[in-house]
Write a protein that holds these residues in place. Structure first.
Motif, short mmCIF file in Angstrom:
data_model
loop_
_atom_site.label_atom_id
_atom_site.label_comp_id
_atom_site.label_asym_id
_atom_site.label_seq_id
_atom_site.Cartn_x
_atom_site.Cartn_y
_atom_site.Cartn_z
N LEU A 172 0.88 4.89 0.96
CA LEU A 172 0.03 5.63 1.88
C LEU A 172 0.04 7.14 1.68
CD1 LEU A 172 0.43 3.84 5.33
CD2 LEU A 172 -1.36 3.58 3.61
N PRO A 190 -2.26 10.15 6.23
CA PRO A 190 -3.26 9.08 6.18
C PRO A 190 -3.72 8.68 7.57
CG PRO A 190 -1.07 8.18 5.81
CD PRO A 190 -0.93 9.67 5.78
N VAL A 203 -5.84 2.21 8.35
CA VAL A 203 -4.89 1.27 7.74
C VAL A 203 -4.83 -0.01 8.57
CG1 VAL A 203 -2.47 0.89 7.12
CG2 VAL A 203 -3.54 3.12 6.68
N LEU A 206 4.82 -0.97 2.83
CA LEU A 206 4.28 0.37 2.65
C LEU A 206 5.25 1.24 1.86
CD1 LEU A 206 3.01 0.99 6.31
CD2 LEU A 206 1.71 0.09 4.36
N THR A 238 -3.95 6.27 10.10
CA THR A 238 -3.28 5.00 10.37
C THR A 238 -4.19 3.99 11.06
OG1 THR A 238 -2.33 5.94 12.40
CG2 THR A 238 -0.98 6.03 10.40
N SER A 289 -5.64 7.52 0.95
CA SER A 289 -4.52 7.67 0.03
C SER A 289 -5.03 7.72 -1.40
CB SER A 289 -3.56 6.48 0.19
OG SER A 289 -2.54 6.47 -0.79
N TRP A 298 0.85 -1.20 0.00
CA TRP A 298 0.00 0.00 0.00
C TRP A 298 0.88 1.24 0.00
CZ3 TRP A 298 -4.64 0.17 3.96
CH2 TRP A 298 -5.58 1.13 3.54
N VAL A 302 5.67 6.50 3.21
CA VAL A 302 5.20 6.48 4.60
C VAL A 302 6.26 7.12 5.50
CG1 VAL A 302 6.15 4.15 5.05
CG2 VAL A 302 4.23 5.02 6.42
#
Length: 271
Positions: free
Chosen positions: A10, A16, A21, A35, A18, A259, A8, A38
């Motif tokens: 982000l 983002p 997530v 990730l 979290t 995202s 992903w 990030v």
């Protein structure tokens, strides 16, 4: 043994959520999370929220006005040993054009649920087969975010670097991340020539599987329109399942608030 991997991007500088997530990673049952884009604190928040066995964040660049961004590999159910290596513009530490990738060796012999996040010694050698303190890794994974926009030749060189690095490992290998190119590109062809299979294309032939919004705005209600995020699987593992959140389904609306990329999750059978 089956292993579930989520990748992903982000878009970390946009902050983002979290917690969201963490909720998604738990829902898909990921054993390993890769990730891109990030920040270190964001990666720590995700890892701690998951009670992860390991975390390794790798510096990419520092734009000064916001915290540094990079890549991260989180070993959710078992630890991973990880190294971060430069790909492009090695010494341009303040440039967003700088590119890195991570190589993660994932073991199978450590019990799940250790609950501790660690960024300890992560050195390993291609021939050693050591990961997580066990007799050998089940999988070696490359986490990548290749150069963007019209730089296809540069992306091809970056792809070739990753292919050469992974060729040194006798264990099964996987490439994941934001490769910034379409399925029909020369970049993806470079991986295909090296024996890597596009997990989404194999599991869902003839379907789009879009993972990105071109011209994204937070909370957009438009459907995604590009597929530039991948799980590419080398010889050996069977592809059991591949999932990307689907536009129009329940719960989808939260993803464009997180995202400009959607996560892609693949379950692999390592035999």
């Amino acid at each position: 043994m089956q292993l579930t991997v989520t990748t992903w991007n982000l878009k970390g500088h946009d902050g983002p959520d979290t917690d969201a997530v963490v909720d998604h990673v738990r829902a898909v049952g990921a054993d390993l999370v890769a990730l891109q884009e990030v920040q270190r604190s964001q990666a720590r928040e995700v890892a701690r929220g998951l009670g992860a066995a390991s975390l390794r964040w790798g510096f990419k660049h520092w734009p000064v006005t916001v915290p540094a961004e990079g890549l991260a590999v989180i070993g959710v159910t078992r630890p991973a040993r990880v190294r971060t290596r430069a790909l492009t513009f090695r010494f341009r530490y303040w440039s967003w054009r700088r590119r890195v990738y991570q190589v993660a060796a994932v073991g199978v012999d450590v019990a799940a649920g250790t609950g501790g996040v660690s960024a300890g010694s992560n050195g390993f050698s291609a021939g050693s087969g050591e990961a997580g303190g066990g007799p050998g890794p089940a999988l070696v994974l490359a986490n990548a975010h290749l150069s963007p926009h019209g730089e296809e030749e540069r992306r091809e060189r970056e792809a070739s670097t990753i292919v050469r690095a992974l060729a040194a490992f006798p264990t099964p290998t996987v490439v994941v991340g934001d490769l910034n190119d379409d399925p029909g590109s020369r970049v993806i062809a470079r991986f295909r020539e090296a024996g890597y299979r596009d997990a989404w294309a194999e599991a869902h032939p003839g379907t789009d599987g879009f993972t990105n919004w071109h011209g994204w705005e937070r909370g957009t209600t438009k459907p995604p329109n590009r597929r530039i995020d991948y799980v590419l699987v080398g010889p050996g593992p069977d592809i059991v399942r591949v999932d990307v959140p689907r536009y129009g389904t329940d719960g989808f609306a939260r993803f464009p608030t997180i995202s400009d990329h959607l996560p892609i999750t693949a379950t692999l059978d390592l035999g």
